[in-house]
Design a protein around this motif. Structure first.
Motif, PDB file in Angstrom:
ATOM      1  N   LYS A 114       0.808  -1.222   0.000  1.00 24.14           N
ATOM      2  CA  LYS A 114       0.000   0.000   0.000  1.00 24.14           C
ATOM      3  C   LYS A 114       0.842   1.273   0.000  1.00 24.14           C
ATOM      4  N   LYS A 115       2.001   1.235   0.642  1.00 23.75           N
ATOM      5  CA  LYS A 115       2.824   2.445   0.757  1.00 23.75           C
ATOM      6  C   LYS A 115       3.672   2.707  -0.489  1.00 23.75           C
ATOM      7  N   LYS A 116       3.672   1.761  -1.409  1.00 25.04           N
ATOM      8  CA  LYS A 116       4.542   1.900  -2.580  1.00 25.04           C
ATOM      9  C   LYS A 116       3.946   2.880  -3.582  1.00 25.04           C
ATOM     10  N   LYS A 117       4.740   3.849  -3.968  1.00 25.63           N
ATOM     11  CA  LYS A 117       4.273   4.836  -4.935  1.00 25.63           C
ATOM     12  C   LYS A 117       4.592   4.407  -6.362  1.00 25.63           C
ATOM     13  N   GLN A 118       5.420   3.356  -6.481  1.00 30.34           N
ATOM     14  CA  GLN A 118       5.742   2.860  -7.809  1.00 30.34           C
ATOM     15  C   GLN A 118       5.947   1.354  -7.774  1.00 30.34           C
ATOM     16  N   VAL A 119       5.688   0.729  -8.902  1.00 34.66           N
ATOM     17  CA  VAL A 119       5.840  -0.728  -9.007  1.00 34.66           C
ATOM     18  C   VAL A 119       6.578  -1.077 -10.292  1.00 34.66           C
ATOM     19  N   GLY A 120       7.264  -2.212 -10.251  1.00 34.31           N
ATOM     20  CA  GLY A 120       7.968  -2.713 -11.430  1.00 34.31           C
ATOM     21  C   GLY A 120       7.136  -3.791 -12.109  1.00 34.31           C
ATOM     22  N   ALA A 182      20.610  -9.278 -16.980  1.00 29.97           N
ATOM     23  CA  ALA A 182      19.338  -8.900 -16.360  1.00 29.97           C
ATOM     24  C   ALA A 182      18.503  -8.044 -17.316  1.00 29.97           C
ATOM     25  N   SER A 183      17.278  -7.746 -16.896  1.00 32.76           N
ATOM     26  CA  SER A 183      16.378  -6.950 -17.728  1.00 32.76           C
ATOM     27  C   SER A 183      16.805  -5.479 -17.759  1.00 32.76           C
ATOM     28  N   THR A 184      16.407  -4.796 -18.817  1.00 34.59           N
ATOM     29  CA  THR A 184      16.563  -3.344 -18.880  1.00 34.59           C
ATOM     30  C   THR A 184      15.444  -2.714 -18.051  1.00 34.59           C
ATOM     31  N   ILE A 185      15.801  -1.785 -17.160  1.00 36.66           N
ATOM     32  CA  ILE A 185      14.806  -1.135 -16.292  1.00 36.66           C
ATOM     33  C   ILE A 185      14.555   0.291 -16.779  1.00 36.66           C
ATOM     34  N   LEU A 186      13.294   0.580 -17.062  1.00 38.62           N
ATOM     35  CA  LEU A 186      12.901   1.905 -17.542  1.00 38.62           C
ATOM     36  C   LEU A 186      11.879   2.501 -16.587  1.00 38.62           C
ATOM     37  N   ASP A 187      12.164   3.707 -16.101  1.00 38.74           N
ATOM     38  CA  ASP A 187      11.305   4.380 -15.133  1.00 38.74           C
ATOM     39  C   ASP A 187      10.442   5.433 -15.841  1.00 38.74           C
ATOM     40  N   PHE A 188       9.116   5.246 -15.744  1.00 39.26           N
ATOM     41  CA  PHE A 188       8.171   6.166 -16.382  1.00 39.26           C
ATOM     42  C   PHE A 188       7.369   6.965 -15.351  1.00 39.26           C
ATOM     43  N   THR A 189       7.887   7.093 -14.143  1.00 40.19           N
ATOM     44  CA  THR A 189       7.084   7.720 -13.080  1.00 40.19           C
ATOM     45  C   THR A 189       7.194   9.241 -13.036  1.00 40.19           C
TER      46      THR A 189
END
Length: 207
Positions: A114-120, A182-189
């Motif tokens: 619940k406290k997470k403002k972002q998810v992968g 590993a995977s490429t991580i892209l942040d869209f937040t």
């Protein structure tokens, strides 16, 4: 002791898929292949399993940055806020594939998040993974078993993975040798895309 279950990506045996899913539904931890490195995961709806995963990884559950492994993008709104059409087009272009998309978390996240403002969000291009998630009926919460500092053989060989994790997990799915990347991580937040980690997935999807 963990059970080793062999699955073939081209045609995963439904009976063996069910065996793994039954373990997940009972709160078990499973190591399984993806389109990148092997992952360690559990059922997103099972709090006891999530707590066990946090203990093994040495993190607090509410601070853990894990990926939600999804079968497709159809239930994205259960876990993320409404995203812009341009972002969704990138997701549609890239997935299934070796990417993790960091997106704004929704208010309907499971209680422990619940406290997470972002998810992968991940939709791996691996039929074993996709069939497991489809049969489970909701995402698998997942973390990599790869050592961040070293590329070691046990992170790619299912037999060596079993030896290392035998007493910590319930099932190791043998889907053949895994990848080292590993995977490429892209942040869209934040409105604009930020490349958090350049991994297996090409950045060409952003063009």
């Amino acid at each position: 002791m963990a059970e080793l279950i062999k699955l073939y990506e081209e045609n995963p045996n439904p009976r063996d898929i069910k065996r793994v899913v039954d373990v997940l539904k009972k709160g078990g931890l499973v190591i399984y292949p993806t389109d990148t490195v092997y992952g360690l995961g559990c059922d997103i709806t099972n709090n006891k399993a999530l707590e066990k995963l946090a203990r093994i990884k040495g993190v607090k559950l509410d601070k853990a940055n894990w990926s939600f492994i999804c079968h497709d993008l159809s239930n994205l709104s259960d876990y993320t806020k409404q995203i812009e059409s341009t972002t969704f087009k990138v997701l549609k272009k890239a997935l299934p594939g070796p990417y993790t998309f960091i997106l704004p978390g929704s208010k309907s996240l499971p209680s422990v998040f619940k406290k997470k403002k972002q998810v992968g969000i991940r939709v791996p291009d691996n039929n074993i993974t996709l069939e497991l998630v489809r049969a489970l009926g909701n995402p698998i919460v997942s973390t990599s078993i790869r050592d961040e500092d070293e590329i070691l053989e046990y992170t790619t060989d299912p037999g060596l993975i079993l030896e290392k994790w035998d007493k910590l997990v319930d099932v190791v799915v043998d889907g053949g040798y895994g990848d080292n990347q590993a995977s490429t991580i892209l942040d869209f937040t934040n409105g604009e895309v930020e490349v958090v980690r350049e991994g297996k997935g090409s950045l060409g999807i952003l063009k």
